[in-house]
Design a protein around this motif. Sequence first.
Motif, PDB file in Angstrom:
ATOM      1  N   MET A  87      18.904   4.420  44.194  1.00 10.78           N
ATOM      2  CA  MET A  87      17.613   4.526  44.821  1.00 10.78           C
ATOM      3  C   MET A  87      17.523   5.773  45.706  1.00 10.78           C
ATOM      4  O   MET A  87      16.478   6.380  45.774  1.00 10.78           O
ATOM      5  CB  MET A  87      17.333   3.277  45.647  1.00 10.78           C
ATOM      6  N   GLU A  88      18.606   6.109  46.346  1.00 12.44           N
ATOM      7  CA  GLU A  88      18.626   7.315  47.177  1.00 12.44           C
ATOM      8  C   GLU A  88      18.384   8.559  46.326  1.00 12.44           C
ATOM      9  O   GLU A  88      17.782   9.527  46.789  1.00 12.44           O
ATOM     10  CB  GLU A  88      19.965   7.413  47.910  1.00 12.44           C
ATOM     11  N   LYS A  89      18.817   8.508  45.095  1.00 14.38           N
ATOM     12  CA  LYS A  89      18.599   9.608  44.149  1.00 14.38           C
ATOM     13  C   LYS A  89      17.101   9.895  44.016  1.00 14.38           C
ATOM     14  O   LYS A  89      16.670  11.045  44.077  1.00 14.38           O
ATOM     15  CB  LYS A  89      19.198   9.219  42.794  1.00 14.38           C
ATOM     16  N   TYR A  90      16.303   8.847  43.868  1.00 15.32           N
ATOM     17  CA  TYR A  90      14.860   9.021  43.708  1.00 15.32           C
ATOM     18  C   TYR A  90      14.204   9.503  44.995  1.00 15.32           C
ATOM     19  O   TYR A  90      13.296  10.319  44.959  1.00 15.32           O
ATOM     20  CB  TYR A  90      14.216   7.722  43.225  1.00 15.32           C
ATOM     21  N   ASN A 119       8.875  19.313  49.006  1.00 13.84           N
ATOM     22  CA  ASN A 119       9.238  20.573  49.661  1.00 13.84           C
ATOM     23  C   ASN A 119       9.091  21.787  48.750  1.00 13.84           C
ATOM     24  O   ASN A 119       9.307  22.911  49.186  1.00 13.84           O
ATOM     25  CB  ASN A 119      10.668  20.510  50.194  1.00 13.84           C
ATOM     26  N   GLY A 120       8.789  21.566  47.489  1.00 14.74           N
ATOM     27  CA  GLY A 120       8.628  22.670  46.558  1.00 14.74           C
ATOM     28  C   GLY A 120       9.932  23.187  45.976  1.00 14.74           C
ATOM     29  O   GLY A 120       9.946  24.230  45.324  1.00 14.74           O
ATOM     30  N   GLU A 121      11.019  22.478  46.204  1.00 13.82           N
ATOM     31  CA  GLU A 121      12.320  22.891  45.669  1.00 13.82           C
ATOM     32  C   GLU A 121      12.369  22.712  44.154  1.00 13.82           C
ATOM     33  O   GLU A 121      13.094  23.436  43.465  1.00 13.82           O
ATOM     34  CB  GLU A 121      13.440  22.091  46.327  1.00 13.82           C
ATOM     35  N   ILE A 122      11.634  21.712  43.651  1.00 13.08           N
ATOM     36  CA  ILE A 122      11.500  21.494  42.217  1.00 13.08           C
ATOM     37  C   ILE A 122      10.021  21.364  41.898  1.00 13.08           C
ATOM     38  O   ILE A 122       9.211  21.028  42.761  1.00 13.08           O
ATOM     39  CB  ILE A 122      12.288  20.243  41.736  1.00 13.08           C
ATOM     40  N   LYS A 123       9.642  21.660  40.662  1.00 12.70           N
ATOM     41  CA  LYS A 123       8.230  21.638  40.275  1.00 12.70           C
ATOM     42  C   LYS A 123       7.759  20.269  39.795  1.00 12.70           C
ATOM     43  O   LYS A 123       6.596  19.919  39.937  1.00 12.70           O
ATOM     44  CB  LYS A 123       7.976  22.669  39.180  1.00 12.70           C
ATOM     45  N   SER A 124       8.679  19.488  39.196  1.00 13.30           N
ATOM     46  CA  SER A 124       8.297  18.179  38.671  1.00 13.30           C
ATOM     47  C   SER A 124       9.527  17.293  38.533  1.00 13.30           C
ATOM     48  O   SER A 124      10.656  17.761  38.600  1.00 13.30           O
ATOM     49  CB  SER A 124       7.610  18.329  37.315  1.00 13.30           C
ATOM     50  N   ILE A 125       9.247  16.011  38.351  1.00 14.15           N
ATOM     51  CA  ILE A 125      10.286  15.007  38.110  1.00 14.15           C
ATOM     52  C   ILE A 125       9.950  14.336  36.787  1.00 14.15           C
ATOM     53  O   ILE A 125       8.820  13.905  36.579  1.00 14.15           O
ATOM     54  CB  ILE A 125      10.303  13.935  39.217  1.00 14.15           C
ATOM     55  N   GLU A 126      10.923  14.256  35.910  1.00 14.92           N
ATOM     56  CA  GLU A 126      10.714  13.557  34.641  1.00 14.92           C
ATOM     57  C   GLU A 126      11.450  12.226  34.691  1.00 14.92           C
ATOM     58  O   GLU A 126      12.656  12.180  34.914  1.00 14.92           O
ATOM     59  CB  GLU A 126      11.226  14.383  33.467  1.00 14.92           C
ATOM     60  N   ILE A 127      10.701  11.152  34.506  1.00 15.05           N
ATOM     61  CA  ILE A 127      11.256   9.802  34.541  1.00 15.05           C
ATOM     62  C   ILE A 127      11.156   9.193  33.147  1.00 15.05           C
ATOM     63  O   ILE A 127      10.096   9.228  32.527  1.00 15.05           O
ATOM     64  CB  ILE A 127      10.486   8.927  35.562  1.00 15.05           C
ATOM     65  N   GLN A 128      12.250   8.638  32.689  1.00 21.28           N
ATOM     66  CA  GLN A 128      12.274   7.959  31.395  1.00 21.28           C
ATOM     67  C   GLN A 128      11.794   6.523  31.582  1.00 21.28           C
ATOM     68  O   GLN A 128      11.859   5.964  32.677  1.00 21.28           O
ATOM     69  CB  GLN A 128      13.686   7.963  30.816  1.00 21.28           C
ATOM     70  N   LYS A 129      11.344   5.902  30.502  1.00 20.21           N
ATOM     71  CA  LYS A 129      10.786   4.550  30.608  1.00 20.21           C
ATOM     72  C   LYS A 129      11.808   3.549  31.154  1.00 20.21           C
ATOM     73  O   LYS A 129      11.433   2.600  31.831  1.00 20.21           O
ATOM     74  CB  LYS A 129      10.214   4.080  29.277  1.00 20.21           C
ATOM     75  N   GLU A 130      13.079   3.763  30.917  1.00 22.27           N
ATOM     76  CA  GLU A 130      14.115   2.862  31.415  1.00 22.27           C
ATOM     77  C   GLU A 130      14.232   2.917  32.935  1.00 22.27           C
ATOM     78  O   GLU A 130      14.694   1.978  33.572  1.00 22.27           O
ATOM     79  CB  GLU A 130      15.483   3.200  30.793  1.00 22.27           C
ATOM     80  N   GLU A 131      13.853   4.042  33.541  1.00 21.09           N
ATOM     81  CA  GLU A 131      13.962   4.239  34.983  1.00 21.09           C
ATOM     82  C   GLU A 131      12.670   3.928  35.728  1.00 21.09           C
ATOM     83  O   GLU A 131      12.661   3.884  36.957  1.00 21.09           O
ATOM     84  CB  GLU A 131      14.286   5.708  35.302  1.00 21.09           C
ATOM     85  N   PHE A 132      11.586   3.721  34.998  1.00 23.57           N
ATOM     86  CA  PHE A 132      10.265   3.669  35.602  1.00 23.57           C
ATOM     87  C   PHE A 132      10.133   2.652  36.731  1.00 23.57           C
ATOM     88  O   PHE A 132       9.668   2.972  37.818  1.00 23.57           O
ATOM     89  CB  PHE A 132       9.194   3.408  34.541  1.00 23.57           C
ATOM     90  N   TYR A 133      10.507   1.406  36.509  1.00 20.29           N
ATOM     91  CA  TYR A 133      10.290   0.374  37.521  1.00 20.29           C
ATOM     92  C   TYR A 133      11.117   0.626  38.778  1.00 20.29           C
ATOM     93  O   TYR A 133      10.640   0.414  39.891  1.00 20.29           O
ATOM     94  CB  TYR A 133      10.552  -1.017  36.953  1.00 20.29           C
ATOM     95  N   GLU A 134      12.331   1.080  38.611  1.00 18.54           N
ATOM     96  CA  GLU A 134      13.176   1.397  39.762  1.00 18.54           C
ATOM     97  C   GLU A 134      12.580   2.568  40.554  1.00 18.54           C
ATOM     98  O   GLU A 134      12.503   2.528  41.778  1.00 18.54           O
ATOM     99  CB  GLU A 134      14.592   1.731  39.294  1.00 18.54           C
ATOM    100  N   PHE A 135      12.128   3.607  39.844  1.00 17.24           N
ATOM    101  CA  PHE A 135      11.517   4.766  40.492  1.00 17.24           C
ATOM    102  C   PHE A 135      10.215   4.376  41.181  1.00 17.24           C
ATOM    103  O   PHE A 135       9.954   4.747  42.326  1.00 17.24           O
ATOM    104  CB  PHE A 135      11.256   5.877  39.465  1.00 17.24           C
ATOM    105  N   ARG A 136       9.388   3.601  40.503  1.00 22.28           N
ATOM    106  CA  ARG A 136       8.079   3.219  41.041  1.00 22.28           C
ATOM    107  C   ARG A 136       8.216   2.406  42.327  1.00 22.28           C
ATOM    108  O   ARG A 136       7.419   2.527  43.244  1.00 22.28           O
ATOM    109  CB  ARG A 136       7.282   2.437  40.012  1.00 22.28           C
ATOM    110  N   GLU A 137       9.243   1.578  42.400  1.00 19.80           N
ATOM    111  CA  GLU A 137       9.483   0.782  43.603  1.00 19.80           C
ATOM    112  C   GLU A 137       9.651   1.694  44.824  1.00 19.80           C
ATOM    113  O   GLU A 137       9.135   1.397  45.901  1.00 19.80           O
ATOM    114  CB  GLU A 137      10.728  -0.077  43.405  1.00 19.80           C
ATOM    115  N   ILE A 138      10.341   2.807  44.654  1.00 14.60           N
ATOM    116  CA  ILE A 138      10.527   3.778  45.737  1.00 14.60           C
ATOM    117  C   ILE A 138       9.236   4.549  45.976  1.00 14.60           C
ATOM    118  O   ILE A 138       8.824   4.765  47.123  1.00 14.60           O
ATOM    119  CB  ILE A 138      11.670   4.771  45.384  1.00 14.60           C
TER     120      ILE A 138
END
Length: 62
Positions: free
Chosen positions: A1-4, A13-32
């Motif tokens: 979770m800290e990863k997300y 902060n503009g360090e990266i332009k986008s985040i790509e989330i795969q369907k397997e990670e979606f619910y865990e990412f969305r919770e954060i």
Amino acid sequence: MEKYENMLKQLQNGEIKSIEIQKEEFYEFREILVKHPLFKHYRGEAKQNGRIIYTYTEIPRS
């Protein structure tokens, strides 16, 4: 979770332009994501095969 959380901070902060989330990670990412204080600044765009590309916008969505 800290990863997300780190990914969201880098995107904000503009360090990266986008985040790509795969369907397997979606619910865990969305919770954060929905708990993030700047939640409405993040925009997700669905792609093929369940991928979602998140970007950060200065103006929050309504």
